[in-house]
Design a protein around this motif. Structure first.
Motif, PDB file in Angstrom:
ATOM      1  N   GLU A 213     -79.701  24.583 107.834  1.00  0.00           N
ATOM      2  CA  GLU A 213     -78.816  24.512 108.784  1.00  0.00           C
ATOM      3  C   GLU A 213     -77.428  25.190 108.400  1.00  0.00           C
ATOM      4  O   GLU A 213     -76.876  26.077 108.972  1.00  0.00           O
TER       5      GLU A 213
ATOM      6  N   ALA B 111     -80.007  19.383 112.315  1.00  0.00           N
ATOM      7  CA  ALA B 111     -80.986  19.745 111.270  1.00  0.00           C
ATOM      8  C   ALA B 111     -82.336  18.757 111.548  1.00  0.00           C
ATOM      9  O   ALA B 111     -83.442  19.324 111.370  1.00  0.00           O
TER      10      ALA B 111
ATOM     11  N   GLY C 260     -76.184  17.363 110.625  1.00  0.00           N
ATOM     12  CA  GLY C 260     -77.113  16.578 110.053  1.00  0.00           C
ATOM     13  C   GLY C 260     -78.011  16.160 111.349  1.00  0.00           C
ATOM     14  O   GLY C 260     -79.242  16.423 111.128  1.00  0.00           O
TER      15      GLY C 260
ATOM     16  N   THR D 213     -81.032  19.918 106.286  1.00  0.00           N
ATOM     17  CA  THR D 213     -79.626  20.245 106.323  1.00  0.00           C
ATOM     18  C   THR D 213     -79.053  21.545 105.809  1.00  0.00           C
ATOM     19  O   THR D 213     -78.400  22.131 106.233  1.00  0.00           O
TER      20      THR D 213
END
Length: 65
Positions: free
Chosen positions: A22, A12, A9, A19
């Motif tokens: 990622e 990202a 998180g 997210t």
């Protein structure tokens, strides 16, 4: 992602990447190298391997071989 301690998180958010993007990148790289990059231990081992390689390049540059 290493700069964020494996926190997807946070990683990202930093470069304004979603997210899910990622996670997709982690899964793509992981499937290529045959590792689960969502696993914290695996991610840390990969980080240490890269750091060791970089350190080795500093100690013995390729031109010196």
């Amino acid at each position: 992602m290493w700069e964020h301690g494996g926190n997807v998180g946070a990683a990202a958010r930093a470069p304004t990447v979603h997210t899910n993007t990622e996670y997709y990148r982690l899964d793509t790289i992981g499937s290529t190298i045959g590792a689960d990059l969502r696993d914290a231990r695996t991610l840390r081992e990969l980080e240490l391997a890269v750091m060791s390689r970089d350190l080795g390049a500093l100690i013995m540059p390729r031109d010196a071989e």
